[in-house]
Write an enzyme that holds these catalytic residues in place. Structure first.
Site, PDB file in Angstrom:
ATOM      1  N   GLU A  13       0.788  -1.234   0.000  1.00  0.00           N
ATOM      2  CA  GLU A  13       0.000   0.000   0.000  1.00  0.00           C
ATOM      3  C   GLU A  13       0.819   1.283   0.000  1.00  0.00           C
ATOM      4  OE1 GLU A  13      -3.015  -0.577   3.072  1.00  0.00           O
ATOM      5  OE2 GLU A  13      -4.072  -1.985   1.763  1.00  0.00           O
TER       6      GLU A  13
ATOM      7  N   GLU B  87      -6.373  -7.840  -2.060  1.00  0.00           N
ATOM      8  CA  GLU B  87      -6.808  -7.635  -0.681  1.00  0.00           C
ATOM      9  C   GLU B  87      -8.206  -7.094  -0.768  1.00  0.00           C
ATOM     10  OE1 GLU B  87      -5.012  -5.239   2.311  1.00  0.00           O
ATOM     11  OE2 GLU B  87      -2.986  -5.925   1.920  1.00  0.00           O
TER      12      GLU B  87
END
Ligand SMILES: *[C@@H]1O[C@H](CO)[C@@H](O)[C@H](O)[C@H]1NC(C)=O
Ligand SMILES: *[C@@H]1O[C@H](CO)[C@@H](O)[C@H](O)[C@H]1NC(C)=O
Ligand SMILES: *[C@@H]1O[C@H](CO)[C@@H](O)[C@H](O)[C@H]1NC(C)=O
Ligand SMILES: *[C@@H]1O[C@H](CO)[C@@H](O)[C@H](O)[C@H]1NC(C)=O
Ligand SMILES: *[C@@H]1O[C@H](CO)[C@@H](O)[C@H](O)[C@H]1NC(C)=O
Length: 391
Positions: free
Chosen positions: A198, A318
């Site tokens: 991320e 995810e």
């Protein structure tokens, strides 16, 4: 959501294989257009995240159970953390660590509580016929990550985004990447590497230079991904990002106006990036219009459009909503949208195991054996393998 028949026909055409025979026998997962292949045959990317399996002192038996619980759902591929950065080696705080920062004196730990522990993770995955997507640092403070590099090398309180631009920090990260990646360069159990979990201009600390843009991170991705290819030409490389867009027509939507420093399409176009990645947490992101479920379906379709344009695979790697956010229905709809829509692969956050000593970590999204969500994961493994012709 019901997809139009044109959309489905285009999607199914997109996942067919160009010339798989050309790559037969490599032993490593490769890409072919928007699909993945292994030894000339289609390879289905489907599974769960287990960030924790190599980090907290789990035994080899527990590692095996983690992977066997995932394999029992039909999982082929697991995403996990290949970083664990510490600035103190106190064993009670850090039963396992991969890199120790004593200020600017940085040491990769290859011992039994270091990379030798990750060797056990790889062996347990292999024993369960699972391949690993390994992420090499974290945007967030969990298990070290970018802020440990910045704080240790440049001093506490320095901007998070210097991780992407300071030459000393970049050199230190490359040094870790080289140590980790070269250790497993000839290991077919590795599916591929991801640059960071991320990545964003902003991190867990408030400090920011005010100068980080999508170009800053795109330049960093070009540099690090091409560097990995010089260390290891066997494995695929992806980013590990949440998939934010930088659309010219978007000014007031933070998920598509580039404000996090990520331009999904520009990054996917980089030649040393083999596949795209995105995440999906509308509950956490407060994207409830018209519903978490619907917002997520549109997010999946938009990334699948980018997949087609770039003609590279894209993974939803995810995602999660909580049980109170209509979890089972939402997961059914998201898996259907991704699989029927032709998205290359799907990996849920996150795997759980019921150990005799207690459960693996639960963050509200954990999919434990015997639960409704676990059965949904299992159901759709059969669907995607049917689609890919790999069942
Ligand atoms: C280690 O990092 C923490 C923040 O993550 C910081 O508070 C602490 O001062 C650091 N310790 C040393 C010895 O640098
Ligand atoms: C750097 O750290 C290593 C491992 O902790 C240690 O053996 C070495 O003496 C340190 N070097 C310096 C210059 O402090
Ligand atoms: C904005 O641009 C994106 C990417 O080209 C496109 O998918 C989307 O439909 C556009 N949105 C509007 C409101 O025009
Ligand atoms: C992007 O949109 C958010 C609101 O979602 C806004 O706060 C931010 O200022 C915008 N950034 C840019 C660069 O347009
Ligand atoms: C594993 O733990 C979860 C969470 O406590 C529970 O819901 C589930 O029933 C357990 N599964 C088994 C097989 O015991």
């Amino acid at each position: 959501m019901k997809l139009s028949s044109t959309f489905i026909a285009l999607a199914l055409a997109a996942v067919s294989f160009a010339s798989p025979a050309a790559r037969a026998g490599s032993g490593y997962v490769q890409t072919s257009g928007q699909a993945f292949t292994l030894d000339g045959a289609p390879y289905t990317v489907y599974g769960e995240n287990s960030y924790w399996v190599g980090l907290s002192g789990y035994s080899t038996d527990q590692m095996n159970q983690a992977f066997s619980d995932i394999a029992a759902t039909g999982g082929t591929t697991v995403r996990t953390w290949g970083f664990n950065d510490v600035n103190s080696t106190t064993a009670s705080d850090h039963p396992v660590y991969y890199q120790y920062f004593d200020g600017k004196n940085i040491t990769v730990n290859t011992g039994a509580n270091g990379l030798a522990n990750f060797d056990n993770v790889v062996a347990a995955a292999k024993a369960n016929n699972i391949k690993l997507i390994v992420t090499l640092t974290n945007n967030w403070g969990d298990y070290g990550g970018m802020d440990v590099y910045v704080n240790s090398i440049l001093g506490y309180g320095q901007p998070h985004d210097y991780f992407y631009s300071n030459p000393d920090v970049i050199a230190a990260y490359k040094n870790y990447v080289k140590a980790f990646v070269s250790r497993y360069a000839n290991e077919p159990t590795i599916f591929g590497w991801e640059l960071a979990n991320e990545p964003r201009c902003g991190g867990s600390t408030p400090a920011s230079s005010g100068t980080c843009t999508t170009k800053t991170i795109t330049t960093w991705i070009q540099d690090i991904s091409s560097y990995i290819k010089t260390v290891d030409s066997n494995h695929l490389v992806g980013l590990g990002d949440e998939g934010w867009f930088n659309w010219a027509n978007s000014t007031s939507d933070w998920t598509s106006n580039g404000s996090n420093g990520i331009d999904f399409d520009a990054n996917l176009a980089i030649s040393s990036i083999d596949f795209g990645t995105f995440h999906l947490y509308p509950g956490t992101w407060q994207e409830s219009s018209p519903s978490y479920d619907q917002w997520g379906q549109t997010w999946i379709q938009n990334h699948r459009n980018s997949q087609v344009t770039a003609n590279k695979p894209v993974l939803l790697e995810e995602f999660g909503v909580t049980v109170s956010q209509d979890q089972t229905q939402t997961y059914n709809d998201w898996y259907s949208t991704a699989i029927n829509g032709g998205l290359s692969g799907v990996i849920i956050w996150q795997a759980g195991s019921n150990y005799s000593s207690g459960n693996s970590p639960d963050d509200g999204f954990t999919v434990y054996p015997g639960t409704d969500a676990y059965n949904v994961v299992k159901t759709f493994s059969a669907e995607i393998k049917k689609r890919d012709g790999t069942s």
